[in-house]
Design a protein around this motif. Sequence first.
Motif, PDB file in Angstrom:
ATOM      1  N   TYR A  91      28.469  25.225  69.309  1.00 25.18           N
ATOM      2  CA  TYR A  91      27.153  25.188  69.943  1.00 25.18           C
ATOM      3  C   TYR A  91      27.198  25.704  71.381  1.00 25.18           C
ATOM      4  O   TYR A  91      26.260  26.366  71.834  1.00 25.18           O
ATOM      5  N   ALA A  92      28.282  25.412  72.080  1.00 24.72           N
ATOM      6  CA  ALA A  92      28.415  25.916  73.450  1.00 24.72           C
ATOM      7  C   ALA A  92      28.427  27.445  73.455  1.00 24.72           C
ATOM      8  O   ALA A  92      27.798  28.074  74.303  1.00 24.72           O
ATOM      9  N   LEU A  93      29.126  28.030  72.495  1.00 26.86           N
ATOM     10  CA  LEU A  93      29.157  29.496  72.399  1.00 26.86           C
ATOM     11  C   LEU A  93      27.770  30.058  72.095  1.00 26.86           C
ATOM     12  O   LEU A  93      27.344  31.054  72.696  1.00 26.86           O
ATOM     13  N   LEU A  94      27.054  29.419  71.174  1.00 22.69           N
ATOM     14  CA  LEU A  94      25.709  29.889  70.834  1.00 22.69           C
ATOM     15  C   LEU A  94      24.769  29.821  72.031  1.00 22.69           C
ATOM     16  O   LEU A  94      23.969  30.731  72.258  1.00 22.69           O
ATOM     17  N   GLU A  95      24.863  28.741  72.778  1.00 20.48           N
ATOM     18  CA  GLU A  95      23.974  28.558  73.920  1.00 20.48           C
ATOM     19  C   GLU A  95      24.263  29.539  75.050  1.00 20.48           C
ATOM     20  O   GLU A  95      23.402  29.773  75.895  1.00 20.48           O
ATOM     21  N   ARG A  96      25.444  30.106  75.073  1.00 22.77           N
ATOM     22  CA  ARG A  96      25.812  31.065  76.115  1.00 22.77           C
ATOM     23  C   ARG A  96      25.940  32.478  75.556  1.00 22.77           C
ATOM     24  O   ARG A  96      26.651  33.304  76.115  1.00 22.77           O
ATOM     25  N   ASP A  97      25.251  32.738  74.446  1.00 21.84           N
ATOM     26  CA  ASP A  97      25.250  34.068  73.824  1.00 21.84           C
ATOM     27  C   ASP A  97      26.655  34.555  73.500  1.00 21.84           C
ATOM     28  O   ASP A  97      26.970  35.737  73.657  1.00 21.84           O
ATOM     29  N   GLY A  98      27.480  33.626  73.047  1.00 17.36           N
ATOM     30  CA  GLY A  98      28.831  33.979  72.629  1.00 17.36           C
ATOM     31  C   GLY A  98      28.804  34.645  71.266  1.00 17.36           C
ATOM     32  O   GLY A  98      27.733  34.942  70.726  1.00 17.36           O
ATOM     33  N   PRO A  99      29.964  34.884  70.691  1.00 17.82           N
ATOM     34  CA  PRO A  99      30.034  35.536  69.377  1.00 17.82           C
ATOM     35  C   PRO A  99      29.377  34.651  68.299  1.00 17.82           C
ATOM     36  O   PRO A  99      29.889  33.602  67.945  1.00 17.82           O
ATOM     37  N   THR A 100      28.232  35.095  67.800  1.00 19.02           N
ATOM     38  CA  THR A 100      27.414  34.308  66.879  1.00 19.02           C
ATOM     39  C   THR A 100      28.147  33.966  65.590  1.00 19.02           C
ATOM     40  O   THR A 100      28.100  32.823  65.133  1.00 19.02           O
ATOM     41  N   GLU A 101      28.811  34.944  64.996  1.00 19.84           N
ATOM     42  CA  GLU A 101      29.502  34.688  63.728  1.00 19.84           C
ATOM     43  C   GLU A 101      30.631  33.678  63.918  1.00 19.84           C
ATOM     44  O   GLU A 101      30.823  32.795  63.078  1.00 19.84           O
ATOM     45  N   GLU A 102      31.369  33.807  64.996  1.00 19.43           N
ATOM     46  CA  GLU A 102      32.459  32.867  65.274  1.00 19.43           C
ATOM     47  C   GLU A 102      31.901  31.464  65.492  1.00 19.43           C
ATOM     48  O   GLU A 102      32.424  30.481  64.958  1.00 19.43           O
ATOM     49  N   ALA A 103      30.821  31.357  66.263  1.00 16.31           N
ATOM     50  CA  ALA A 103      30.201  30.065  66.538  1.00 16.31           C
ATOM     51  C   ALA A 103      29.683  29.434  65.250  1.00 16.31           C
ATOM     52  O   ALA A 103      29.891  28.236  64.996  1.00 16.31           O
ATOM     53  N   ALA A 104      29.007  30.221  64.424  1.00 18.19           N
ATOM     54  CA  ALA A 104      28.468  29.705  63.166  1.00 18.19           C
ATOM     55  C   ALA A 104      29.600  29.222  62.261  1.00 18.19           C
ATOM     56  O   ALA A 104      29.484  28.173  61.613  1.00 18.19           O
ATOM     57  N   GLY A 105      30.696  29.961  62.245  1.00 17.13           N
ATOM     58  CA  GLY A 105      31.851  29.541  61.440  1.00 17.13           C
ATOM     59  C   GLY A 105      32.419  28.214  61.914  1.00 17.13           C
ATOM     60  O   GLY A 105      32.788  27.356  61.099  1.00 17.13           O
ATOM     61  N   MET A 106      32.482  28.027  63.228  1.00 18.06           N
ATOM     62  CA  MET A 106      32.980  26.762  63.779  1.00 18.06           C
ATOM     63  C   MET A 106      32.069  25.608  63.375  1.00 18.06           C
ATOM     64  O   MET A 106      32.546  24.539  62.971  1.00 18.06           O
ATOM     65  N   ILE A 107      30.765  25.823  63.486  1.00 17.47           N
ATOM     66  CA  ILE A 107      29.807  24.768  63.159  1.00 17.47           C
ATOM     67  C   ILE A 107      29.855  24.437  61.677  1.00 17.47           C
ATOM     68  O   ILE A 107      29.820  23.256  61.296  1.00 17.47           O
ATOM     69  N   GLU A 108      29.979  25.455  60.833  1.00 14.82           N
ATOM     70  CA  GLU A 108      30.079  25.217  59.384  1.00 14.82           C
ATOM     71  C   GLU A 108      31.352  24.452  59.041  1.00 14.82           C
ATOM     72  O   GLU A 108      31.332  23.530  58.215  1.00 14.82           O
ATOM     73  N   ARG A 109      32.480  24.834  59.651  1.00 12.71           N
ATOM     74  CA  ARG A 109      33.736  24.114  59.400  1.00 12.71           C
ATOM     75  C   ARG A 109      33.630  22.670  59.874  1.00 12.71           C
ATOM     76  O   ARG A 109      34.115  21.746  59.221  1.00 12.71           O
ATOM     77  N   ALA A 110      32.971  22.462  61.008  1.00 19.90           N
ATOM     78  CA  ALA A 110      32.793  21.110  61.548  1.00 19.90           C
ATOM     79  C   ALA A 110      31.973  20.260  60.584  1.00 19.90           C
ATOM     80  O   ALA A 110      32.311  19.106  60.321  1.00 19.90           O
ATOM     81  N   ALA A 111      30.908  20.831  60.042  1.00 23.04           N
ATOM     82  CA  ALA A 111      30.052  20.093  59.105  1.00 23.04           C
ATOM     83  C   ALA A 111      30.833  19.691  57.858  1.00 23.04           C
ATOM     84  O   ALA A 111      30.627  18.596  57.314  1.00 23.04           O
ATOM     85  N   ALA A 112      31.747  20.562  57.424  1.00 23.20           N
ATOM     86  CA  ALA A 112      32.564  20.227  56.264  1.00 23.20           C
ATOM     87  C   ALA A 112      33.591  19.140  56.586  1.00 23.20           C
ATOM     88  O   ALA A 112      33.919  18.316  55.735  1.00 23.20           O
ATOM     89  N   LEU A 113      34.070  19.124  57.817  1.00 25.08           N
ATOM     90  CA  LEU A 113      35.100  18.150  58.212  1.00 25.08           C
ATOM     91  C   LEU A 113      34.537  16.767  58.503  1.00 25.08           C
ATOM     92  O   LEU A 113      35.202  15.773  58.253  1.00 25.08           O
ATOM     93  N   VAL A 114      33.344  16.717  59.058  1.00 23.22           N
ATOM     94  CA  VAL A 114      32.723  15.417  59.388  1.00 23.22           C
ATOM     95  C   VAL A 114      31.294  15.382  58.831  1.00 23.22           C
ATOM     96  O   VAL A 114      30.328  15.337  59.597  1.00 23.22           O
TER      97      VAL A 114
END
Length: 120
Positions: A91-114
């Motif tokens: 989310y920090a990456l998304l809010e700062r216009d970071g790499p969208t695909e990388e950020a989305a992948g992190m968030i998806e992996r997080a949702a699967a983990l918790v």
Amino acid sequence: MRKAIVGSMLLGALLLAGSANAQQSIADKVKKACNKELSSFCKGVKPGEGRVLACLYAFEDKVSDQCNYAVYDAALELDPQHGMALNNLGYALLERDGPTEEAAGMIERAAALVPASASV
């Protein structure tokens, strides 16, 4: 930005795991990225027992993005499957216009983990 430095509190616990050399390298990266915060907000804090991370948490609204990213990156270096660190960094990456695909992948992996966490 989700300045949930609470994740950094978990970093303190995670620093108990792993080799001493890896821990020192990770701690050095965080110190470098958070130098401004450590020298201004936390200069009188004695390191150890999570006191420095508690100090950063106390000033979470003033912690730079650079420091915030470094803390989450450190948590992920120690535990690549750390769901909350993945989520918060994504989310920090998304809010700062970071790499969208990388950020989305992190968030998806997080949702699967918790999956039971309302924060993810």
